[in-house]
Motif scaffolding. Structure first.
Motif, PDB file in Angstrom:
ATOM      1  N   ALA A 164       0.827  -1.207   0.000  1.00  0.00           N
ATOM      2  CA  ALA A 164       0.000   0.000   0.000  1.00  0.00           C
ATOM      3  C   ALA A 164       0.867   1.265   0.000  1.00  0.00           C
ATOM      4  N   LEU A 191      -7.466  -4.849  -0.606  1.00  0.00           N
ATOM      5  CA  LEU A 191      -6.481  -3.799  -0.872  1.00  0.00           C
ATOM      6  C   LEU A 191      -6.507  -3.413  -2.349  1.00  0.00           C
ATOM      7  N   LEU A 229      -7.017   0.355  -3.816  1.00  0.00           N
ATOM      8  CA  LEU A 229      -6.063   0.998  -4.734  1.00  0.00           C
ATOM      9  C   LEU A 229      -6.743   1.361  -6.054  1.00  0.00           C
ATOM     10  N   SER A 266      -8.040   4.791  -6.041  1.00  0.00           N
ATOM     11  CA  SER A 266      -7.093   5.831  -5.634  1.00  0.00           C
ATOM     12  C   SER A 266      -7.078   6.985  -6.635  1.00  0.00           C
TER      13      SER A 266
END
Length: 227
Positions: free
Chosen positions: A159, A194, A198, A201
């Protein structure tokens, strides 16, 4: 004839006989650094390694040659149990090409040098940072008996560095995330979670990593295999 008794000079002389300028030109198309390269394929280098056998001190001498193929041969013939963190750091200082990094990462994982992963990830040099994530990917695939907790403890590193736009880093971060997610069901859920974070993002590199990993980790074939 080369064999276990061959010294570094013997092996380098043998590698020189296998030189291929045509292959050197082809390597460049795959993003392989060709300075000091002889143009020998990895399967051919592994064949030499099988004949030469493991010899740690000789591997150190081979590494010092600055010849790409001699360095790969060093990685194939080093003795994992004898490899120290100091030697690994010293070799990493010379990393300048992705295929050297990926081969070294396998050796470092086999040698159990996990403590280097966070250090390598924190290093600003592109190929050393790639090494960290290639090691995570390698551990996820090859260490069948490793605890899931060990692998999941590296997720914050993924991350943290998902916004590094450099080609060889972002691909390795993606590779590490996918490898953890494909290991088993226990690792799959946090890796997919995760990846989805992402994917949303504002950073385009993190988005690419997340979307690509999520696409693979959400695939029906993979889920069927893990179940």
């Amino acid at each position: 004839m080369i064999g276990p008794s061959s010294d570094a000079a013997d092996l380098i002389a043998h590698l020189e006989t296998l030189r291929s300028e045509e292959n050197v030109a082809g390597m460049a198309r795959f993003g392989i650094v060709t300075g000091g390269a002889l143009g020998i394929s990895n399967p051919d280098i592994r064949a030499v390694a099988r004949l030469a056998k493991k010899d740690h001190l000789r591997a150190i001498q081979l590494w010092r040659s600055d010849i790409r193929e001699a360095r790969l041969l060093a990685l194939y013939t080093a003795e994992p149990k004898r490899l120290t963190t100091e030697e690994a750091r010293h070799w990493a200082d010379d990393f300048n090409s992705w295929e050297i990094v990926d081969c070294a990462a396998d050796l470092f994982v086999e040698a159990g040098l996990d403590q280097l992963i966070s250090d390598f990830a924190a290093d600003e040099r592109e190929f050393i940072r790639r090494t960290a994530f290639a090691m995570i990917a390698g551990a996820a695939v090859h260490r069948k008996m490793e605890s899931d907790a060990t692998l999941l403890a590296w997720m914050p590193l993924i991350a943290a560095h998902a916004c590094d736009p450099r080609n060889f880093v972002r691909k390795a971060v993606n590779w590490a995330l996918r490898s953890i997610g494909k290991r088993n069901l226990a690792c799959h859920a946090p890796a997919l979670a995760l990846a989805k974070i992402l994917a949303e993002s504002p950073d385009k590199t993190a988005r690419w990593i997340g979307r690509d990993a999520a696409r693979e980790l959400a695939g029906e074939k993979l889920l069927a295999r893990l179940r």
